[in-house]
Each structure stands twice: as structure tokens, then as C-alpha cells.
Design a protein around this motif. Sequence first.
Motif, mmCIF file in Angstrom:
data_model
loop_
_atom_site.group_PDB
_atom_site.id
_atom_site.type_symbol
_atom_site.label_atom_id
_atom_site.label_comp_id
_atom_site.label_asym_id
_atom_site.label_seq_id
_atom_site.Cartn_x
_atom_site.Cartn_y
_atom_site.Cartn_z
ATOM 1 N N ALA A 1 0.784 -1.423 -0.074
ATOM 2 C CA ALA A 1 -0.100 -0.079 0.137
ATOM 3 C C ALA A 1 0.686 1.306 0.146
ATOM 4 C CB ALA A 1 -0.822 0.095 1.072
ATOM 5 N N ALA A 2 1.931 1.359 0.766
ATOM 6 C CA ALA A 2 2.840 2.281 0.881
ATOM 7 C C ALA A 2 3.699 2.731 -0.595
ATOM 8 C CB ALA A 2 4.140 2.331 1.908
ATOM 9 N N ALA A 3 3.868 1.725 -1.267
ATOM 10 C CA ALA A 3 4.510 1.728 -2.366
ATOM 11 C C ALA A 3 3.575 2.199 -3.504
ATOM 12 C CB ALA A 3 4.993 0.251 -2.978
ATOM 13 N N VAL A 4 2.157 1.785 -3.451
ATOM 14 C CA VAL A 4 1.304 2.484 -4.538
ATOM 15 C C VAL A 4 1.196 3.805 -3.909
ATOM 16 C CG1 VAL A 4 -0.987 2.468 -5.192
ATOM 17 C CG2 VAL A 4 0.132 0.226 -4.840
ATOM 18 N N ARG A 5 1.190 4.142 -2.783
ATOM 19 C CA ARG A 5 0.899 5.452 -2.319
ATOM 20 C C ARG A 5 2.211 6.417 -2.717
ATOM 21 N NH1 ARG A 5 -1.196 7.922 3.430
ATOM 22 N NH2 ARG A 5 -0.617 10.024 2.890
ATOM 23 N N PHE A 6 3.259 6.023 -2.643
ATOM 24 C CA PHE A 6 4.474 6.612 -3.218
ATOM 25 C C PHE A 6 4.513 6.838 -4.704
ATOM 26 C CE2 PHE A 6 7.132 4.367 0.378
ATOM 27 C CZ PHE A 6 6.658 5.178 1.251
ATOM 28 N N ARG A 7 3.867 5.962 -5.313
ATOM 29 C CA ARG A 7 3.815 6.035 -6.802
ATOM 30 C C ARG A 7 2.870 7.322 -7.130
ATOM 31 N NH1 ARG A 7 3.619 7.640 -10.736
ATOM 32 N NH2 ARG A 7 4.112 7.002 -12.783
ATOM 33 N N ILE A 8 1.599 7.230 -6.542
ATOM 34 C CA ILE A 8 0.617 8.280 -6.782
ATOM 35 C C ILE A 8 1.184 9.782 -6.397
ATOM 36 C CG2 ILE A 8 -1.724 9.144 -6.291
ATOM 37 C CD1 ILE A 8 -2.358 6.278 -6.150
ATOM 38 N N GLU A 9 1.795 9.783 -5.408
ATOM 39 C CA GLU A 9 2.221 11.027 -4.865
ATOM 40 C C GLU A 9 3.535 11.444 -5.720
ATOM 41 O OE1 GLU A 9 1.200 10.747 0.039
ATOM 42 O OE2 GLU A 9 2.999 10.041 -0.685
ATOM 43 N N ALA A 10 4.032 10.709 -6.402
ATOM 44 C CA ALA A 10 5.366 11.184 -7.323
ATOM 45 C C ALA A 10 4.721 11.963 -8.698
ATOM 46 C CB ALA A 10 5.880 9.763 -7.871
ATOM 47 N N ALA A 11 3.310 12.092 -8.692
ATOM 48 C CA ALA A 11 2.786 12.883 -9.659
ATOM 49 C C ALA A 11 2.697 14.397 -9.466
ATOM 50 C CB ALA A 11 1.377 12.496 -10.086
ATOM 51 N N SER B 1 -6.919 1.263 -10.535
ATOM 52 C CA SER B 1 -8.185 1.685 -9.909
ATOM 53 C C SER B 1 -8.042 2.940 -9.007
ATOM 54 C CB SER B 1 -9.066 0.513 -9.279
ATOM 55 O OG SER B 1 -8.314 0.064 -8.321
ATOM 56 N N THR B 2 -6.753 2.738 -8.106
ATOM 57 C CA THR B 2 -6.792 3.855 -7.116
ATOM 58 C C THR B 2 -6.223 5.139 -7.728
ATOM 59 O OG1 THR B 2 -6.036 1.972 -5.644
ATOM 60 C CG2 THR B 2 -5.231 4.342 -4.981
ATOM 61 N N VAL B 3 -5.690 5.080 -8.862
ATOM 62 C CA VAL B 3 -5.380 6.317 -9.860
ATOM 63 C C VAL B 3 -6.497 7.036 -10.028
ATOM 64 C CG1 VAL B 3 -4.369 7.336 -11.652
ATOM 65 C CG2 VAL B 3 -3.056 5.692 -10.362
ATOM 66 N N ALA C 1 -9.383 10.320 1.437
ATOM 67 C CA ALA C 1 -10.313 9.367 0.767
ATOM 68 C C ALA C 1 -9.664 8.192 0.033
ATOM 69 C CB ALA C 1 -11.519 9.905 0.286
ATOM 70 N N THR C 2 -8.634 8.674 -0.873
ATOM 71 C CA THR C 2 -8.041 8.074 -1.697
ATOM 72 C C THR C 2 -7.128 6.809 -1.001
ATOM 73 O OG1 THR C 2 -7.543 9.388 -3.504
ATOM 74 C CG2 THR C 2 -5.877 7.611 -3.514
ATOM 75 N N TRP C 3 -6.545 7.211 0.047
ATOM 76 C CA TRP C 3 -5.655 6.152 0.831
ATOM 77 C C TRP C 3 -6.698 5.171 1.579
ATOM 78 C CZ3 TRP C 3 -2.701 7.506 -2.349
ATOM 79 C CH2 TRP C 3 -2.214 8.951 -2.415
ATOM 80 N N GLU C 4 -7.931 5.753 1.869
ATOM 81 C CA GLU C 4 -8.850 4.663 2.592
ATOM 82 C C GLU C 4 -9.322 3.500 1.529
ATOM 83 O OE1 GLU C 4 -11.763 7.027 4.282
ATOM 84 O OE2 GLU C 4 -10.312 7.845 5.979
ATOM 85 N N PHE C 5 -9.283 4.187 0.289
ATOM 86 C CA PHE C 5 -9.920 3.326 -0.944
ATOM 87 C C PHE C 5 -8.811 2.290 -1.117
ATOM 88 C CE2 PHE C 5 -10.012 2.677 -5.381
ATOM 89 C CZ PHE C 5 -10.964 2.108 -5.940
#
Length: 227
Positions: A84-94, A153-155, A168-172
Motif C-alpha cells: 500500500a505504501a509503494a502504491v501511495r508513493f507512486r501516486i504521490e510522485a505525480a 483503480s486507485t489512480v 479518501a484515496t488512501w482509504e480506498f
Amino acid sequence: MENEKVIDQLLDAALMHVPFDGWGQASFDAVVADSGVAPDVARAVCPRGAVDLALAYHKRGDDQMLRRIHDEDLSALRFRDRVAAAVRFRIEAAEDKEIVRRGTTLFALPQYASDGARAIWGTADKIWTALGDRSDDVNWYTKRTILSGVYSSTVLYWLGDESDGNQATWEFLDRRIDDVMQFEKVKASLRDNRAFNTVFAGPLALIGKIRAPSRAADDLPGQWRNR
């Protein structure tokens, strides 16, 4: 290395144009003019123009994610939380949601859908590899397929999220990871079920021959175990 510097110049210039003009020819022409990169050089590193530049932007985000995974201490987290942290890191890189939204629109076009799918699969592969995945059988494929779905789907959820800090995204994301963990539990129970293994002995034997692709391969093919 020289090509990477040129691409970085183009991407830095693109951040000012893509939110308004998208990943199209007009935007690419403006990027080339603003970056100071000669048009023939820009075409050499991005033969398809804005499409290749959009893919380079995605790769930049992957690289930033990987650096953060390696820099952060995730050892105290449960494995599902590391994912989950890795996916969040990737989204936050935008840098900008609109840039990502424009890319989503581009890769939704039929002629570029395979490029978009490959980019998402590559992100999932980088996450699993960075987190130490050593699977070399069919699980190599299922892990990346499932994570590709979670990430994409998270993106899409994040693009429409107006909550404070994207909470809300991180909860999703957490809910999607929980769904994956439930699926893994079902897989484990079936693997230990004698009746299931007896009934599906043939297909399971066939699946057991599937190997992960060689890291030297660029197109991520499967291969069979030697008979």
C-alpha cells in the motif's frame, strides 16, 4: 545518459503545457520550443512525439517511487502495508493531477491502450521487485495482474478525490489491498484442499509449468518448465 538529459529537459518544459494542451502534437511542439532542445534531437529520443514523452513521464514517476521505497524504512510494516505504501508513493510522485488525467485520456485511445497497459504492468512489476518478490511461477503473473488493477483503480479514484490530503484515496487503497489479501487467503485454502487438488490435478500440473519471464526479455513473455 545523454538521452536521459534530453528527456528530462523536455519533461520539465512539458509540466507547463500538458495540463492545458494534453499530450498532443501542439503540446509537444511547444515543449520542444520552450526546452531549447533541437527538434531533430527531440524526435530522436521521442519518435512518436507526445506519446513517448508521456511514457517517459510515467517512467519518471516510477523512478521517484523506487527511490522513496529504498529511502524509507518499511521493515516494521506488514507486507500488505508495504505494498500500500509503494502504491501511495507512486501516486504521490505525480506533480499535477491534470497531467495524469491527460495521460489517462491519451492511453484510453485504442491505438495507445497497449502502451498504457504496459506502463501500468511495469509499475506493478517494479513494486513487487523492489519489495523483494522472488516468485518464478504463475504467481509472478497473478501478483502483477492484481496489483495493476489495484494501482489503476486507485489512480482513477485519486483523480476525482477532493478530500483533505487525498485521505479518501488512501482509504480506498486500503480497501483494495484488503480485497487482495482475502483473495490470497482463498488461494491458500484451495492449495491445501486435497479434493480440489485431486479434481483439478491436470490443469494444476499445466499451470505449474509456467515460469516467470527472463529479466533479459523486454516483452515479459511466459515460458514453460523443462519437461
